[in-house]
Design a protein around this motif. Structure first.
Motif, PDB file in Angstrom:
ATOM      1  N   VAL A   1     -43.650  15.857 -52.496  1.00 60.65           N
ATOM      2  CA  VAL A   1     -42.803  16.916 -51.941  1.00 60.65           C
ATOM      3  C   VAL A   1     -41.908  16.342 -50.853  1.00 60.65           C
ATOM      4  CG1 VAL A   1     -42.754  19.120 -50.721  1.00 60.65           C
ATOM      5  CG2 VAL A   1     -44.511  18.691 -52.465  1.00 60.65           C
ATOM      6  N   VAL A   2     -40.611  16.617 -50.964  1.00 57.25           N
ATOM      7  CA  VAL A   2     -39.640  16.226 -49.949  1.00 57.25           C
ATOM      8  C   VAL A   2     -38.867  17.472 -49.526  1.00 57.25           C
ATOM      9  CG1 VAL A   2     -37.606  14.816 -49.408  1.00 57.25           C
ATOM     10  CG2 VAL A   2     -39.413  13.912 -50.907  1.00 57.25           C
ATOM     11  N   ASN A   3     -38.717  17.685 -48.213  1.00 58.62           N
ATOM     12  CA  ASN A   3     -38.023  18.854 -47.695  1.00 58.62           C
ATOM     13  C   ASN A   3     -36.596  18.520 -47.273  1.00 58.62           C
ATOM     14  OD1 ASN A   3     -40.033  21.230 -47.366  1.00 58.62           O
ATOM     15  ND2 ASN A   3     -41.177  19.428 -46.697  1.00 58.62           N
ATOM     16  N   THR A   4     -35.723  19.519 -47.344  1.00 54.99           N
ATOM     17  CA  THR A   4     -34.319  19.313 -46.985  1.00 54.99           C
ATOM     18  C   THR A   4     -34.148  18.951 -45.520  1.00 54.99           C
ATOM     19  OG1 THR A   4     -34.067  21.685 -46.575  1.00 54.99           O
ATOM     20  CG2 THR A   4     -33.490  20.881 -48.768  1.00 54.99           C
ATOM     21  N   ASP A   5     -35.081  19.377 -44.656  1.00 53.63           N
ATOM     22  CA  ASP A   5     -34.943  19.025 -43.244  1.00 53.63           C
ATOM     23  C   ASP A   5     -35.404  17.596 -42.962  1.00 53.63           C
ATOM     24  OD1 ASP A   5     -37.591  19.486 -43.669  1.00 53.63           O
ATOM     25  OD2 ASP A   5     -37.880  20.877 -41.995  1.00 53.63           O
TER      26      ASP A   5
END
Length: 332
Positions: A217-221
């Motif tokens: 999982v990679v977040n936009t922030d």
């Protein structure tokens, strides 16, 4: 047997005279739209049976829809255009006057909402892509102005909402990659909105139910789209497929993933969400998850109309999604 409500009960609840209640129910002149609306809404809430046609009051059939300006003028414009079309179609069928207004979502306050309601003389509010907060929910309850979130959800269940089936849609999208044989899948997500967090939950559930599957999982922030693409091309993630939280970010990655100089395997797969118009124009055609945007708009107006007619129960309506085959999912 429970006693049937009468005009005195309505007057007591609202702190007005029985004469005012009678005149408001009869649509007589000299009664403001606000008072008439309050009386008729309370009459419906108490189950009062009137010989007059309460639905004929114009103010009780007026609603205002606030649509985020940024989304309406960006790559998401196709998404909200469909929602607005659905709202307008359903409003016309229901005899509801709908006033659609663009607002800067970053500066939406309760005072701004109150002004928009007053200017439109509206008895209900639709918030497209704008999430609820405590002050708004409290005001909606106290002022008896129903609010429905459109393409949103309220985890605290203070106001009603209509959204695509984000959890199940994300589960289906991830399962499609798993069914193709992929076991190392990245999910690019955006943690700010409750609706998008449901997509993360769907992804995690599909991964958890598949032996040997590993989810990243990679977040936009943490990483912007171009930064994530650079990481993928540099081999920083051991993955063979990606589920991207929306079509805009997915399409931005396509050229890098499938370009002649791409170091990624030829069967690298990517799937998006929303089925925006740009997904159909992309080369290759993006595989994605179709959201019925007009159905969201229609459902929101139906739900708001129920609340304006006295329905008090908070409801969360989900609109089903479907898979779009596209050209970006390959056997793993």
């Amino acid at each position: 047997m429970q006693r049937r409500a009468n005009q005195a009960d309505i007057a007591e609840r609202l702190g007005v005279s029985v004469s005012t209640v009678s005149r408001a129910l009869a649509n007589e002149i000299g009664i403001s739209d606000a008072v008439r609306r309050d009386v008729q809404r309370m009459a419906r809430t108490l189950g009062y049976k009137s010989k007059h046609n309460m639905a004929a009051v114009s103010g009780d059939k007026r609603a205002v829809a606030l649509v985020p300006l940024g989304s309406a003028t960006s790559g998401l414009s196709g998404f909200y255009f469909g929602i607005v079309e659905g709202m307008r179609t359903q409003a016309a069928a229901a005899g509801m006057a709908l006033d659609v207004r663009l607002v800067n979502e970053s500066v939406v306050t309760l005072d701004l909402i109150k002004k928009q309601i007053a200017q439109a003389d509206a008895g209900g509010l639709l918030l497209a892509g704008i999430d609820a907060w405590e002050e708004l929910a409290a005001w909606s309850n106290e002022a008896e102005v129903p609010v429905v979130l459109v393409n949103g959800s309220d985890p605290k269940m203070r106001v009603s909402s209509v959204s695509p089936a984000n959890y199940y849609g994300a589960y289906m999208a991830t399962q499609r990659l798993l069914d193709a044989g992929h076991r190392k899948i990245l999910h690019y997500t955006h943690r700010n909105r409750p609706t998008i967090r449901q997509r993360l939950r769907g992804f995690e559930q599909a991964i958890a139910m598949t032996p040997g599957a590993v989810g990243t999982v990679v977040n936009t922030d943490e990483r912007h789209t171009r930064e994530l693409l650079a990481d993928m091309l540099a081999g920083k993630h051991d993955i063979t497929a990606a589920f991207i939280w929306n079509d805009i970010a997915a399409v931005e990655m396509l050229e890098g993933i499938y370009g002649a100089d791409s170091p990624l395997p030829q069967n690298f797969s990517i799937i998006g969400f929303d089925d925006l118009p740009l997904a159909g124009m992309a080369t290759p055609r993006l595989s994605t998850t179709r959201v019925d945007r007009e159905a969201i708009g229609r459902g929101a107006v139906r739900l708001l109309a129920e609340h304006m007619d006295g329905e008090a129960a908070v409801q969360q309506l989900e609109i089903g999604v479907t898979m779009v085959e596209g050209e970006t999912v390959f056997p793993g």
